[in-house]
Write a protein that holds these residues in place. Sequence first.
Motif, PDB file in Angstrom:
ATOM      1  N   HIS A 116       0.866  -1.185   0.000  1.00 57.47           N
ATOM      2  CA  HIS A 116       0.000   0.000   0.000  1.00 57.47           C
ATOM      3  C   HIS A 116       0.896   1.226   0.000  1.00 57.47           C
ATOM      4  CE1 HIS A 116      -3.485  -2.533   0.886  1.00 57.47           C
ATOM      5  NE2 HIS A 116      -2.746  -3.134   1.795  1.00 57.47           N
ATOM      6  N   ALA A 129       4.299   7.385   2.193  1.00 52.31           N
ATOM      7  CA  ALA A 129       4.008   6.407   3.244  1.00 52.31           C
ATOM      8  C   ALA A 129       3.606   5.110   2.562  1.00 52.31           C
ATOM      9  CB  ALA A 129       2.895   6.907   4.162  1.00 52.31           C
ATOM     10  N   THR A 131       3.405   0.472   3.136  1.00 52.71           N
ATOM     11  CA  THR A 131       3.401  -0.646   4.074  1.00 52.71           C
ATOM     12  C   THR A 131       3.858  -1.919   3.373  1.00 52.71           C
ATOM     13  OG1 THR A 131       1.083  -1.209   3.587  1.00 52.71           O
ATOM     14  CG2 THR A 131       1.488   0.340   5.377  1.00 52.71           C
ATOM     15  N   SER A 134       2.395  -5.691   7.894  1.00 51.59           N
ATOM     16  CA  SER A 134       2.017  -4.787   8.976  1.00 51.59           C
ATOM     17  C   SER A 134       3.113  -3.776   9.279  1.00 51.59           C
ATOM     18  CB  SER A 134       1.699  -5.595  10.243  1.00 51.59           C
ATOM     19  OG  SER A 134       2.839  -6.332  10.655  1.00 51.59           O
ATOM     20  N   LEU A 136       5.169  -0.403   8.704  1.00 50.65           N
ATOM     21  CA  LEU A 136       4.860   0.934   8.220  1.00 50.65           C
ATOM     22  C   LEU A 136       6.154   1.679   7.917  1.00 50.65           C
ATOM     23  CD1 LEU A 136       2.639   3.084   7.732  1.00 50.65           C
ATOM     24  CD2 LEU A 136       2.848   3.697  10.134  1.00 50.65           C
ATOM     25  N   GLN A 163       4.598   1.003  15.233  1.00 46.55           N
ATOM     26  CA  GLN A 163       4.083   0.072  14.231  1.00 46.55           C
ATOM     27  C   GLN A 163       2.651  -0.343  14.549  1.00 46.55           C
ATOM     28  OE1 GLN A 163       5.657  -0.702  11.344  1.00 46.55           O
ATOM     29  NE2 GLN A 163       7.105   0.855  12.077  1.00 46.55           N
ATOM     30  N   VAL A 164       1.923  -0.668  13.485  1.00 42.68           N
ATOM     31  CA  VAL A 164       0.542  -1.117  13.640  1.00 42.68           C
ATOM     32  C   VAL A 164       0.537  -2.578  14.067  1.00 42.68           C
ATOM     33  CG1 VAL A 164      -0.337   0.537  11.976  1.00 42.68           C
ATOM     34  CG2 VAL A 164       0.424  -1.688  11.182  1.00 42.68           C
ATOM     35  N   VAL A 168      -2.234  -4.207   7.155  1.00 42.30           N
ATOM     36  CA  VAL A 168      -2.724  -2.915   6.684  1.00 42.30           C
ATOM     37  C   VAL A 168      -3.550  -3.093   5.423  1.00 42.30           C
ATOM     38  CG1 VAL A 168      -2.024  -0.642   5.839  1.00 42.30           C
ATOM     39  CG2 VAL A 168      -0.765  -1.720   7.714  1.00 42.30           C
ATOM     40  N   VAL A 171      -3.434   3.239   3.456  1.00 35.44           N
ATOM     41  CA  VAL A 171      -2.718   4.273   4.193  1.00 35.44           C
ATOM     42  C   VAL A 171      -2.938   5.602   3.470  1.00 35.44           C
ATOM     43  CG1 VAL A 171      -0.581   3.764   2.936  1.00 35.44           C
ATOM     44  CG2 VAL A 171      -0.477   4.975   5.126  1.00 35.44           C
ATOM     45  N   TYR A 181      -3.143   8.302   8.332  1.00 38.01           N
ATOM     46  CA  TYR A 181      -4.229   7.376   8.634  1.00 38.01           C
ATOM     47  C   TYR A 181      -3.851   5.990   8.097  1.00 38.01           C
ATOM     48  CZ  TYR A 181      -6.601  11.914   8.820  1.00 38.01           C
ATOM     49  OH  TYR A 181      -6.939  13.222   9.079  1.00 38.01           O
ATOM     50  N   VAL A 182      -3.941   4.988   8.938  1.00 34.94           N
ATOM     51  CA  VAL A 182      -3.621   3.621   8.541  1.00 34.94           C
ATOM     52  C   VAL A 182      -4.841   2.757   8.825  1.00 34.94           C
ATOM     53  CG1 VAL A 182      -2.070   1.670   8.828  1.00 34.94           C
ATOM     54  CG2 VAL A 182      -1.186   3.999   9.085  1.00 34.94           C
ATOM     55  N   ASN A 184      -6.363  -0.733   9.076  1.00 34.82           N
ATOM     56  CA  ASN A 184      -5.775  -2.051   9.272  1.00 34.82           C
ATOM     57  C   ASN A 184      -6.760  -2.967   9.987  1.00 34.82           C
ATOM     58  OD1 ASN A 184      -4.962  -2.021  12.385  1.00 34.82           O
ATOM     59  ND2 ASN A 184      -4.498  -0.005  11.521  1.00 34.82           N
TER      60      ASN A 184
END
Length: 677
Positions: A116, A129, A131, A134, A136, A163-164, A168, A171, A181-182, A184
Amino acid sequence: MQDSGKPLMLSLEEQNQVGMRISDKGEAIFFNLDDGALLKRVSLPLPAGTYVSSIAQDQPGSPLVALGLSNGQVLVLKHTYPISYPDNKKTITPTIAWPYGLAPLVLDDEGRPVEHISLNAGVNSLLLAGTTGSQLHVLALEQKENLLTGDTAVQQVSIDLPQVSAIVKAVYIDPRQQWLYVINGRAQADVFNLRDRTLNGRYKLVEDANTEITASAQLVGGVSLLLGNSRGGLAQWFMARDTDGEQRLMHIRDFQLGTTPIAQITAEQRRKGFIALDVSGALGVFHSTAHRTLLTEQVANGAGVLAMSPRADRVVLEAAGKLQPMTLKNPHPEVSWSALWGKVWYENYDSPQYVWQSTASNSDFEPKLSLAPLTYGTLKAAFYAMFLAAPLAIAAAIYTAYFMAPGMRRKVKPVIELMEAMPTVILGFFAGLFLAPYLEAHLPGVFSLLLFTPLGILLAGFAWSRLPDSIRLRVPDGWESAILIPVVLLVGWVSLGMSSHLENWFFGGDMRQWITDDLRITYDQRNALVVGLAMGFAVIPNIYSIAEDAIFSVPRGLTLGSLALGATPWQTLTRVVILTASPGIFSALMIGMGRAVGETMIVLMATGNTPIMDMNLFEGMRTLAANVAVEMPESEVGGSHYRVLFLAALVLLVFTFVMNTLAELIRQRLRKKYSSL
């Protein structure tokens, strides 16, 4: 285009003649929108052995596109459509440029596919940005020019964020480069603050445990997120301050396309509208701020890739290897009952509000066309004008018609009626340029004048009644009111002369500052008090003339009969004369009210023209009539703003018509009820 690979993105240019298609094979194809004929094929400079794993466009309307590659790198391209006229024939030449160079930018050092990608370009900066699973990654690029040599250098900085916790799905970067904004997990959004590199919060996007987010996009301007779910629903979210003053991701409004999962969301480039396609091939057209579902129609047998033209009048869908162009007619989507009369939660506002703001200086501005503050301002101006004018005009009419000597009445009545001939533009000019600053500088004196004038008249009357008959009888019957002229002048002179002393004694030397600081009331120089005085002065002759004629027309026999039966003059006035004349008095008040509602020039020049909903005496307002006069010359003929102004005029006409109709019905009822007196 069967051999061109799987489509990743479609785009249309301004003239609706050329389209662009980018495939997973790393080719950009330009085609004629009318017949699908190939115009140009461009092979993208992908490194050997890589493919395009993700794609993203900058904010709607931006020509920048980011290609996430399978080796962890990113290519940024710019597609433009220069127009030339060789041999006087209009020609569109599609081109692709590489504003950040042909060499890909490294986003993931480990070479994993960028699943993404998102980008946002500033004047001299670029924020990427992306991914991988997961993981980032955020990369900031800044262009710096050497003032001595003129060379431009690009500086890259990697931004480390928490990290998320889940895979994801999408993004997005806020255009102010403040928020990331992510999307997920099943239905979760992680919001990161890019300025202090912290996690703002994790937000649950749907309540139903069996529903997940299947599509997402940014609305034009990049402030709002549009989220589609597996049950055919769509939601708008954006950052706003909560009750604690903290910025939080807020759920604003919902839409419904169908019952099958949303496959793609595409935002308009110039308005707050968007289209959505679900997996069954149903297309929906929506407008976010107006909260309208404008169209739902089955356009294909399954999902595909959508594109919308910059003018939002053409839509192209590629499904099952076929291009399907469609024409969209959607001229005024931003107008709805809720947008015109209800509270609307606009972007960058912390709560729903009534707002009229039709124009601004930037292209990202969204017109706010609520008629509620204009209608409120119209009624507010009329209320304060009638609050001053009605008692004075009716009391003057009663005294002139019933108590005043005929000789004096023949002099006073024409003078008051002559006031009606004064142009309201003169009154407005006087109120705006002289009365408003004078009131601001002499507030204690003005309020003292309004308080002490009736007290002075009562004291003068009481003192007159206690004088010996030898003195009182020297004044002819009905001419006593002439004695009040010096009384009123004296009270006015004393009140205004004491203004500065009263301000020092009671308000610390500045009454306006005292109102603002101690009472927490906003004070504008052009306010409702100024309008009440100026427009009240304009309305008084209308009310006075009609009411005075109605009272004077009461048969003399009724008055003499009442007095002969032992009633006092005051009893005769209140129980016979006023009741008999009540239809005419009521008509005078309604005509005065209609004049106050429809007044333009005074409120235009003396109110400050602030379309707010506040009954504060020291705040301004904007009325329907003044708004039409101010904004009609600058509105685009046939546009939504132009039509809403006509609607405002219609609202004013309907209001006046309804008010006059009710007034006539009440007048007829009063006339029937008291005609037997």
